[in-house]
Scaffold this active site. Structure first.
Site, mmCIF file in Angstrom:
data_model
loop_
_atom_site.group_PDB
_atom_site.id
_atom_site.type_symbol
_atom_site.label_atom_id
_atom_site.label_comp_id
_atom_site.label_asym_id
_atom_site.label_seq_id
_atom_site.Cartn_x
_atom_site.Cartn_y
_atom_site.Cartn_z
ATOM 1 N N GLU A 156 -6.763 -2.104 -2.972
ATOM 2 C CA GLU A 156 -5.838 -2.474 -1.909
ATOM 3 C C GLU A 156 -5.095 -1.232 -1.402
ATOM 4 O OE1 GLU A 156 -6.310 -5.211 -0.711
ATOM 5 O OE2 GLU A 156 -6.049 -6.933 -2.021
ATOM 6 N N HIS A 180 -9.213 -2.528 2.580
ATOM 7 C CA HIS A 180 -9.651 -2.322 1.186
ATOM 8 C C HIS A 180 -11.172 -2.243 1.090
ATOM 9 C CE1 HIS A 180 -9.732 -6.966 0.272
ATOM 10 N NE2 HIS A 180 -10.934 -6.563 0.623
ATOM 11 N N ASP A 228 -7.319 -5.510 5.541
ATOM 12 C CA ASP A 228 -6.271 -4.512 5.246
ATOM 13 C C ASP A 228 -6.861 -3.140 4.911
ATOM 14 O OD1 ASP A 228 -7.365 -4.946 2.740
ATOM 15 O OD2 ASP A 228 -5.496 -5.597 1.785
ATOM 16 N N ASP A 278 -16.675 -5.899 -8.120
ATOM 17 C CA ASP A 278 -15.424 -6.464 -8.643
ATOM 18 C C ASP A 278 -15.610 -7.889 -9.147
ATOM 19 O OD1 ASP A 278 -15.862 -7.529 -6.110
ATOM 20 O OD2 ASP A 278 -14.214 -6.459 -5.180
#
Ligand code: PGA
Length: 263
Positions: A143, A138, A136, A67
């Site tokens: 996400e 991810h 979280d 990313d």
């Protein structure tokens, strides 16, 4: 999924570097999927050390990063392009024209995402993908709520991710809101996936992705659908796993069978 619980983060880095060496020794022109963040830094340091002492060569390898932030110049100190050059590429014998990251500076983000997918395909696909995990759940910047079939695209970061990454920027307000990320579907096409998680702050995400249901609310749980995943955890990240004893038993049997090898 192979769950390997190691005593500390240094052991995780060494085991991850062992896996890189194993793959690159067999396939010198391997296509490596790389990750940024605090977790893989120890692995990259170990790879630099081994490269500089001649134990591993990257001259023929190709890399694809997961990313990149949208809107940061690649020369910005917090871009993932800078991160990878500072923490790995500048210190090893890799051909940097085969080190790919999505460009967050492109005028046409959709076209850039399409181009990135095509580049991965043209390179023959990713042999080894390394992943961290967000608190979280991810992977990449996929996400919670991301389609488990998603491809490279633009994603808005959650507040939690921006808060987690504020430590690199000084303030949450400086953390970009958007990123280009490989999709969950893109990641799942890698031949071998190694997820690294260290520290108790990851314990909940680790428990959810290994022992919880497959759900887009925990994008890493999609790894349960992949036949060749190794989760390398330190003791802190493994704290909440219910079946820790079982994973340790399996690991003992497996490493005896493999003569202490890992694959
Ligand atoms: P970290 O990030 O390694 O900095 O904890 C992991 C991730 O967000 O994937």
């Amino acid at each position: 999924m192979r769950v390997v619980i190691l005593p500390d983060s240094q052991s995780v880095s060494i085991r991850a570097a062992d896996i890189f060496c194993f793959v690159v020794e067999q396939y010198p022109d391997a296509v490596l999927g790389l990750a940024t963040g605090g977790t893989p830094i120890g692995t990259y340091q170990e790879l630099i050390r081994r490269n500089q002492t001649g134990q591993i060569r990257f001259a023929e390898a190709t890399t694809f990063n997961l990313d990149e932030y949208v809107g940061l110049a690649r020369t910005h100190p917090q871009s993932y392009w800078s991160f990878m050059h500072n923490n790995l590429f500048s210190h090893i014998d890799i051909a940097t024209d085969r080190c790919y990251l999505p460009s967050g500076e492109s005028d046409d983000i959709q076209e850039e995402c399409h181009r990135y997918e095509e580049l991965i395909e043209q390179s023959g696909g990713i042999d080894l993908q390394i992943l961290g995990i967000g608190s979280d759940g991810h992977i990449g910047f996929n996400e919670p709520g991301s389609s488990l079939a998603s491809r490279t695209r633009i994603k808005a970061l959650t507040q939690r991710t921006r808060q987690d990454n504020a430590r690199f920027f000084g303030s949450i307000d400086d953390v970009p809101q958007l990123a280009i990320t490989m999709g969950v579907g893109t990641i799942l096409e890698a031949e071998l996936i190694v997820l690294l998680a260290t520290g108790e702050s990851k314990a909940e995400a680790v428990k959810n992705f290994i022992e919880g249901p497959v759900t887009s609310m925990v994008p890493a749980s999609a790894l349960q659908m992949h036949p060749n995943v190794i989760a390398l955890l330190d003791a802190g990240a493994a704290t909440l796993l219910q079946r820790r004893d079982y994973y340790n038993e399996v690991e003992q049997i497996q490493s005896a069978l493999e003569g202490n090898h890992f694959l």
